[in-house]
Design an enzyme around this catalytic site. Structure first.
Site, PDB file in Angstrom:
ATOM      1  N   TYR A 151       4.904 -15.847   6.039  1.00 30.62           N
ATOM      2  CA  TYR A 151       4.253 -14.566   5.726  1.00 30.62           C
ATOM      3  C   TYR A 151       2.938 -14.391   6.497  1.00 30.62           C
ATOM      4  CZ  TYR A 151       1.853 -10.805   3.325  1.00 30.62           C
ATOM      5  OH  TYR A 151       1.137  -9.653   3.069  1.00 30.62           O
ATOM      6  N   LYS A 184       2.181 -11.734   9.565  1.00 30.93           N
ATOM      7  CA  LYS A 184       1.128 -10.709   9.458  1.00 30.93           C
ATOM      8  C   LYS A 184       0.134 -10.860  10.615  1.00 30.93           C
ATOM      9  CE  LYS A 184       0.777  -7.962   6.633  1.00 30.93           C
ATOM     10  NZ  LYS A 184       1.415  -6.607   6.558  1.00 30.93           N
TER      11      LYS A 184
HETATM   12  N1  LIG Z   1       0.105  -7.065  -2.361  1.00 36.65           N
HETATM   13  C1  LIG Z   1      -0.972  -7.598  -1.828  1.00 36.65           C
HETATM   14  O1  LIG Z   1      -1.785  -8.256  -2.494  1.00 36.65           O
HETATM   15  C2  LIG Z   1      -1.256  -7.390  -0.373  1.00 36.65           C
HETATM   16  C3  LIG Z   1      -0.390  -6.685   0.460  1.00 36.65           C
HETATM   17  N2  LIG Z   1      -0.718  -6.516   1.783  1.00 36.65           N
HETATM   18  C4  LIG Z   1       0.143  -5.753   2.690  1.00 36.65           C
HETATM   19  O2  LIG Z   1       0.284  -4.442   2.173  1.00 36.65           O
HETATM   20  C5  LIG Z   1       1.544  -3.911   2.536  1.00 36.65           C
HETATM   21  C6  LIG Z   1       2.226  -3.376   1.294  1.00 36.65           C
HETATM   22  O3  LIG Z   1       2.400  -4.446   0.395  1.00 36.65           O
HETATM   23  P1  LIG Z   1       2.838  -4.221  -1.111  1.00 36.65           P
HETATM   24  O4  LIG Z   1       2.732  -2.797  -1.442  1.00 36.65           O
HETATM   25  O5  LIG Z   1       2.151  -5.218  -1.929  1.00 36.65           O
HETATM   26  O6  LIG Z   1       4.373  -4.649  -1.017  1.00 36.65           O
HETATM   27  P2  LIG Z   1       5.663  -3.921  -1.591  1.00 36.65           P
HETATM   28  O7  LIG Z   1       6.772  -4.891  -1.442  1.00 36.65           O
HETATM   29  O8  LIG Z   1       5.413  -3.367  -2.931  1.00 36.65           O
HETATM   30  O9  LIG Z   1       5.851  -2.714  -0.586  1.00 36.65           O
HETATM   31  C7  LIG Z   1       6.425  -2.851   0.662  1.00 36.65           C
HETATM   32  C8  LIG Z   1       7.346  -1.678   0.892  1.00 36.65           C
HETATM   33  O10 LIG Z   1       7.932  -1.827   2.178  1.00 36.65           O
HETATM   34  C9  LIG Z   1       9.287  -1.501   2.060  1.00 36.65           C
HETATM   35  N3  LIG Z   1      10.068  -2.192   3.072  1.00 36.65           N
HETATM   36  C10 LIG Z   1      10.357  -3.502   3.138  1.00 36.65           C
HETATM   37  N4  LIG Z   1      11.154  -3.748   4.173  1.00 36.65           N
HETATM   38  C11 LIG Z   1      11.351  -2.571   4.805  1.00 36.65           C
HETATM   39  C12 LIG Z   1      12.088  -2.178   5.925  1.00 36.65           C
HETATM   40  N5  LIG Z   1      12.807  -3.061   6.623  1.00 36.65           N
HETATM   41  N6  LIG Z   1      12.057  -0.891   6.291  1.00 36.65           N
HETATM   42  C13 LIG Z   1      11.383   0.025   5.575  1.00 36.65           C
HETATM   43  N7  LIG Z   1      10.679  -0.283   4.487  1.00 36.65           N
HETATM   44  C14 LIG Z   1      10.660  -1.579   4.103  1.00 36.65           C
HETATM   45  C15 LIG Z   1       9.708  -1.970   0.683  1.00 36.65           C
HETATM   46  O11 LIG Z   1      10.893  -1.318   0.257  1.00 36.65           O
HETATM   47  C16 LIG Z   1       8.488  -1.613  -0.128  1.00 36.65           C
HETATM   48  O12 LIG Z   1       8.598  -0.329  -0.683  1.00 36.65           O
HETATM   49  C17 LIG Z   1       2.322  -5.029   3.218  1.00 36.65           C
HETATM   50  O13 LIG Z   1       2.269  -4.822   4.604  1.00 36.65           O
HETATM   51  C18 LIG Z   1       1.557  -6.279   2.829  1.00 36.65           C
HETATM   52  O14 LIG Z   1       1.665  -7.263   3.811  1.00 36.65           O
HETATM   53  C19 LIG Z   1      -1.883  -7.000   2.300  1.00 36.65           C
HETATM   54  C20 LIG Z   1      -2.743  -7.689   1.521  1.00 36.65           C
HETATM   55  C21 LIG Z   1      -2.512  -7.953   0.134  1.00 36.65           C
HETATM   56  C1  LIG Z   2       0.762 -16.675  -7.186  1.00 38.45           C
HETATM   57  C2  LIG Z   2      -0.583 -17.252  -6.750  1.00 38.45           C
HETATM   58  C3  LIG Z   2      -1.314 -17.780  -7.993  1.00 38.45           C
HETATM   59  C4  LIG Z   2      -0.693 -19.012  -8.542  1.00 38.45           C
HETATM   60  C5  LIG Z   2      -1.443 -19.416  -9.797  1.00 38.45           C
HETATM   61  C6  LIG Z   2      -0.935 -20.665 -10.478  1.00 38.45           C
HETATM   62  C7  LIG Z   2       0.571 -20.646 -10.664  1.00 38.45           C
HETATM   63  C8  LIG Z   2      -1.372 -21.873  -9.702  1.00 38.45           C
HETATM   64  O1  LIG Z   2      -1.536 -20.655 -11.746  1.00 38.45           O
HETATM   65  C9  LIG Z   2      -1.462 -16.224  -6.049  1.00 38.45           C
HETATM   66  C10 LIG Z   2      -2.794 -16.852  -5.630  1.00 38.45           C
HETATM   67  C11 LIG Z   2      -3.256 -16.094  -4.414  1.00 38.45           C
HETATM   68  C12 LIG Z   2      -2.268 -14.969  -4.239  1.00 38.45           C
HETATM   69  C13 LIG Z   2      -2.095 -14.351  -2.857  1.00 38.45           C
HETATM   70  C14 LIG Z   2      -3.420 -13.815  -2.357  1.00 38.45           C
HETATM   71  O2  LIG Z   2      -3.956 -12.877  -3.253  1.00 38.45           O
HETATM   72  C15 LIG Z   2      -3.310 -13.184  -1.001  1.00 38.45           C
HETATM   73  C16 LIG Z   2      -2.116 -12.393  -0.746  1.00 38.45           C
HETATM   74  C17 LIG Z   2      -2.175 -11.507   0.285  1.00 38.45           C
HETATM   75  C18 LIG Z   2      -1.069 -10.790   0.706  1.00 38.45           C
HETATM   76  O3  LIG Z   2      -1.093 -10.183   1.771  1.00 38.45           O
HETATM   77  C19 LIG Z   2       0.169 -10.790  -0.107  1.00 38.45           C
HETATM   78  C20 LIG Z   2       0.007 -11.398  -1.468  1.00 38.45           C
HETATM   79  C21 LIG Z   2      -0.832 -12.656  -1.442  1.00 38.45           C
HETATM   80  C22 LIG Z   2      -0.082 -13.685  -0.605  1.00 38.45           C
HETATM   81  C23 LIG Z   2      -1.058 -13.209  -2.882  1.00 38.45           C
HETATM   82  C24 LIG Z   2       0.258 -13.721  -3.493  1.00 38.45           C
HETATM   83  C25 LIG Z   2       0.046 -14.444  -4.838  1.00 38.45           C
HETATM   84  C26 LIG Z   2      -0.953 -15.583  -4.739  1.00 38.45           C
HETATM   85  C27 LIG Z   2      -0.410 -16.655  -3.825  1.00 38.45           C
END
Ligand SMILES: NC(=O)C1=CN([C@@H]2O[C@H](COP(=O)(O)OP(=O)(O)OC[C@H]3O[C@@H](n4cnc5c(N)ncnc54)[C@H](O)[C@@H]3O)[C@@H](O)[C@H]2O)C=CC1
Ligand SMILES: C[C@H](CCCC(C)(C)O)[C@H]1CC[C@H]2[C@@H]3[C@H](O)CC4=CC(=O)CC[C@]4(C)[C@H]3CC[C@]12C
Length: 441
Positions: free
Chosen positions: A231, A235
């Site tokens: 992952y 990214k």
């Molecule tokens: N959730 C988090 O804590 C973080 C997320 N991100 C980034 O933010 C972005 C969004 O993440 P989330 O909303 O959390 O994930 P999510 O899984 O909820 O949303 C991702 C969306 O992309 C769509 N998708 C996946 N594969 C696809 C494909 N082949 N074609 C078209 N659409 C596709 C999925 O259907 C989904 O709706 C991602 O790029 C992720 O890397 C960055 C930092 C933290």
């Molecule tokens: C799931 C992890 C926490 C485990 C707690 C336990 C089981 C030891 O009690 C999460 C800890 C950190 C999270 C990640 C972090 O916030 C950064 C992220 C960035 C992204 O772009 C996607 C999500 C994630 C990788 C996020 C995922 C969950 C954790 C690993």
């Protein structure tokens, strides 16, 4: 995400007595106040009102905050002209970006929402003044991306596979996150679309495989960014592609302007992992057990503020191309620095859960052993069932390594201020967990 994790838990918290406990802790008046405050903010955010507290300086009005409201009014009076495309628009972040654009971008004529799986809530958005076009498509299919991009002024690329649990193969993670991003870039170039905002991640920086802390760092803090997990690797590669594409000539002879936003761990309405922890806590009789020391800080940011940053960047990219093109910005707000588990308790606590232990209950070596066991089980069970627990060597390392951000680059470059205070972010997240409010899934 496994199917069972997609099931909404509406009403659960209240029905388990969480609401009672919340009232006992004095949460009810607080939530009520926050709800009122939010209603007022909602009114202000609508076209014509200042986007307090984080109002952007609209193009041409920068440096004169007093005229922001007037500028918005003027923009509303003009015929809306812009076409935006949001990839991954039905995801956790994508939905917030879509809704924020509809609320905050008065120049919007058409909003294209592109996703592998389209969500039913899109239907209700189609009745508003902006044309909302739902496009079911796959970013790994170049022709589908090109068709969606054609005629768009701005692309916000949030689509991606987010998996650190071993649910998705490394090949698929690479294909979607890297090849998919390359397809988006090429589509912009072919179709003459000039502005591309990419959702990157803090993970492109760290924590690294050595587990070195990144304490209140900013975009220029030196840090050895070395990854092994698919992952963060994907990214990092995707971000590089986006930044390198800045300045490329697009069809028509103008240049592509790109930038990347790096959220830390996002939370808020629709946050699947938060709901997983909540459900786990319910299964364990209202308790969660501390696994990582409280002293390890983990950066978190509210989904509404991340969405707001995307909208602002997209809006400002044209006027500030020379400054913002090819840049990265961490996403940040006023959410407190805490350990991953203590931060989650800010929401799970008012829902009736308790975090047991002021120190980790199990010694670290035993946790490491458990993660190894989980990895082995995942491998052994793979032919039969997908076993993908939250605890694995990577997630344990993530949770155990300080990674926090302290920066004002986004404010300096494009006038970003968080739109949602910590109090409102917290209240909205709690209400969503309790199933009382919030639109996200
Ligand atoms: N959730 C988090 O804590 C973080 C997320 N991100 C980034 O933010 C972005 C969004 O993440 P989330 O909303 O959390 O994930 P999510 O899984 O909820 O949303 C991702 C969306 O992309 C769509 N998708 C996946 N594969 C696809 C494909 N082949 N074609 C078209 N659409 C596709 C999925 O259907 C989904 O709706 C991602 O790029 C992720 O890397 C960055 C930092 C933290
Ligand atoms: C799931 C992890 C926490 C485990 C707690 C336990 C089981 C030891 O009690 C999460 C800890 C950190 C999270 C990640 C972090 O916030 C950064 C992220 C960035 C992204 O772009 C996607 C999500 C994630 C990788 C996020 C995922 C969950 C954790 C690993």
């Amino acid at each position: 995400m496994p199917v069972d994790c997609q099931v909404a838990t509406r009403g659960r918290c209240g029905s388990r007595g969480g609401g009672q406990r919340a009232r006992g802790l004095g949460w009810a008046p607080f939530l009520e106040r926050a709800r009122r405050e939010e209603k007022r903010a909602e009114g202000r955010r609508r076209c014509g009102g200042p986007a307090s507290p984080g109002g952007s300086l609209s193009s041409g009005q920068r440096g004169r905050p007093g005229t922001v409201a007037a500028a918005r009014m003027a923009a509303c009076a003009e015929a809306p002209e812009l076409v935006y495309l949001v990839t991954g628009g039905c995801g956790f972040l994508g939905e917030h970006v879509v809704r924020m654009l509809l609320e905050q971008e008065p120049r919007l004529r058409e909003l294209r929402v592109f996703d592998l799986r389209l969500s039913p809530w899109l239907e209700e958005l189609k009745t508003g003044p902006v044309q909302v076009t739902a496009i079911q498509g796959d970013v790994t299919q170049a022709h589908e991306v090109a068709a969606a991009v054609s005629g768009a002024h701005v692309v916000i690329h949030t689509a991606g596979v987010v998996d650190v649990f071993g649910r998705v193969s490394p090949e698929t993670i690479y294909k979607v996150n890297v090849q998919g991003t390359q397809n988006v870039i090429e589509a912009c170039v072919q179709m003459g679309t000039r502005f591309l905002v990419h959702t990157s991640s803090m993970e492109v920086v760290g924590p690294n495989i050595k587990g070195q802390p990144f304490h209140r760092g900013d975009e220029d803090t030196p840090y050895e960014a070395v990854h092994k997990h698919p992952y963060p690797q994907s990214k990092a590669q995707a971000e590089r592609l986006v930044l390198e594409a800045n300045g490329r000539e697009v069809r028509g002879g103008l240049t592509l302007v790109t930038c990347a936003l790096r959220p830390t761990g996002i939370y808020g309405e629709g946050h699947q992992i938060m709901r997983d922890f909540y459900r786990q806590g319910l299964r364990l009789g209202g308790r969660l057990f501390r696994a990582v020391p409280a002293s390890v800080e983990h950066g978190r940011v509210y989904v509404g503020n991340v969405a707001w940053m995307h909208v602002l960047v997209a809006r400002e990219l044209e006027q500030r191309a020379a400054l913002m093109g090819g840049q990265v910005y961490f996403c940040y707000d006023q959410s407190p620095y805490k350990s991953y588990e203590d931060f989650n308790m800010e929401f799970l606590g008012p829902c009736g859960l308790r975090l047991v232990g002021t120190r980790p209950l199990l010694p670290h070596w035993l946790l490491v052993l458990l993660t190894a066991l989980n990895t082995l089980l995942q491998w052994l069970l793979r032919p039969l069932v997908l076993y993908a627990p939250l605890l694995n060597p990577y997630t344990l390392a993530m949770a155990n390594t300080t990674f926090t951000v302290s920066t004002n680059k986004a404010q300096r470059h494009f006038g970003y201020k968080p739109l949602f205070s910590w109090e409102v972010s917290r209240a909205r997240t709690i209400l969503w967990l309790q199933g009382k409010e919030g639109s996200a899934q």
